[in-house]
Enzyme design. Sequence first.
Site, PDB file in Angstrom:
ATOM      1  N   ASP A   1       0.843  -1.189   0.000  1.00 29.94           N
ATOM      2  CA  ASP A   1       0.000   0.000   0.000  1.00 29.94           C
ATOM      3  C   ASP A   1       0.883   1.245   0.000  1.00 29.94           C
ATOM      4  O   ASP A   1       2.032   1.189  -0.459  1.00 29.94           O
ATOM      5  CB  ASP A   1      -0.920  -0.028   1.228  1.00 29.94           C
ATOM      6  CG  ASP A   1      -2.296   0.535   0.935  1.00 29.94           C
ATOM      7  OD1 ASP A   1      -2.389   1.755   0.700  1.00 29.94           O
ATOM      8  OD2 ASP A   1      -3.278  -0.228   0.946  1.00 29.94           O
TER       9      ASP A   1
ATOM     10  N   HIS B   1      -3.620   5.961   3.069  1.00 30.35           N
ATOM     11  CA  HIS B   1      -4.248   4.674   2.802  1.00 30.35           C
ATOM     12  C   HIS B   1      -3.625   3.484   3.515  1.00 30.35           C
ATOM     13  O   HIS B   1      -4.322   2.671   4.133  1.00 30.35           O
ATOM     14  CB  HIS B   1      -4.279   4.431   1.289  1.00 30.35           C
ATOM     15  CG  HIS B   1      -5.326   3.467   0.868  1.00 30.35           C
ATOM     16  ND1 HIS B   1      -5.044   2.172   0.527  1.00 30.35           N
ATOM     17  CD2 HIS B   1      -6.657   3.610   0.736  1.00 30.35           C
ATOM     18  CE1 HIS B   1      -6.159   1.550   0.193  1.00 30.35           C
ATOM     19  NE2 HIS B   1      -7.164   2.403   0.305  1.00 30.35           N
TER      20      HIS B   1
ATOM     21  N   SER C   1     -11.865  -1.187  -0.115  1.00 28.18           N
ATOM     22  CA  SER C   1     -10.492  -1.141   0.389  1.00 28.18           C
ATOM     23  C   SER C   1     -10.433  -1.562   1.848  1.00 28.18           C
ATOM     24  O   SER C   1      -9.387  -1.994   2.335  1.00 28.18           O
ATOM     25  CB  SER C   1      -9.924   0.275   0.278  1.00 28.18           C
ATOM     26  OG  SER C   1      -9.312   0.495  -0.960  1.00 28.18           O
TER      27      SER C   1
END
Length: 431
Positions: A78, A117, A280
């Site tokens: 990520d 994220h 996600s």
Amino acid sequence: MRLGAPRTPTASQRPRAGRRTAKLAIVGSLVLGLVMGTTQPALAAPEPGPGQWYIKKYGIDDMWKKSTGKGVKVAVIDSGVNAKHEDLKGVVSKSKDFSGLDKDGKTPIGGKTTIHHGTAVSGVIAGQGQGAGPTGVAPDVDILSASMWLGPDRPKESGSTREQADKAIRWAVDSGAKVINMSLGWDDPAWPSSWDESFAYAYEKDVVIVACVGNASQGATQAWSPSTVPGVIGVGGLGKNNRVLSESTAPGTAVDLMGPAEDIPIPYYSGGYAEGQGCSFASPIVSGVAALIRAEDPDLSADEVTAKLTSTAKPVPGHKGQSKKGKPDPIVGWGRLDPKAAMKSDVPKTVLSSADALADWVTMHRRAKSDPAETENAAPAEDNNPKAVAPKDVVSSQSTPKLGFSVLGAGGLIAVILFVLSAVVFIRRRR
């Protein structure tokens, strides 16, 4: 008798004083028991953090009685993890950057809409429940953080994002990952031939790979890679009502499971907490459950874990489609994730081989060179307007007060003190 002078108890009064002392001792014992009773469970077992509605609804808290993921390594490919965040301290055991920007994997990278994220995803998997923060689905796993560039404005010195992912997968496998989470996607179902080998390598080394399928709200009309790679568990999104969250999922044969994707508490990369939306965050919940199962029964193979997860999935309310033998429904796959059932179930008699499925696909489709062109960006698959590659999945980016269970603990302590004072006053009045 002078006022204020101490009184010597008479013979008839002494037993009463003894009874008062005994009562006080009993009260003290009860208070001590209350204090021990309220503090020990919090130390012995995880507790869900504020707003983590899915922990109890999906039975994850019951799984914690048997497993918290200890001994399992989960790789998060990520945007990097802020390992200094209070909710993630001590969680990242190894990290590496693949963006070409000379970072360390523990430094969040990317544009303002994607930099958060990796920290958010890691919190869903392994948050420590500090302050107002979430407790991860598998709070005792070790996180392996592989950072790469997500979203728009990719720097020139940052190479192909597909190559970054390829190298990150191999590093994660070599670093001992038993589960790899990829909450990101390329906006087409195809993938480069280099991935054939890196994913095959992961399967050879017995690794479960989980990826989100993309979101319709982001323009996904079909599942994105890498969820489309055979053997990868593709995850779509459900709302709090267990129904399909249409903007937080994408259809296709790559869809295997559906998980919670609405109002998911997350640690924010610069401190504090927020809420995330989209598949996600359904993906790391599935990854966390896979880690719990692998920790509870280390003898299970990756394919057996996948089989247990998919074979125990439940129907999705309001969805008319049905999965048939060997053919998952294109909208919900095998259905809604059922963590407790997956852990308790026996391994199905028929367990598909991820390695064989990928090899068969390669034999059928790699007759000619057909690597997809490098798209400008890899995108974390979350909610935003259809044209945005780097969607805004965070409801609030503001730091939140560090309250949560600490407030409950303080309230409990105050209640105990008031109870003691009331007991003492009551005994004195009975004199």
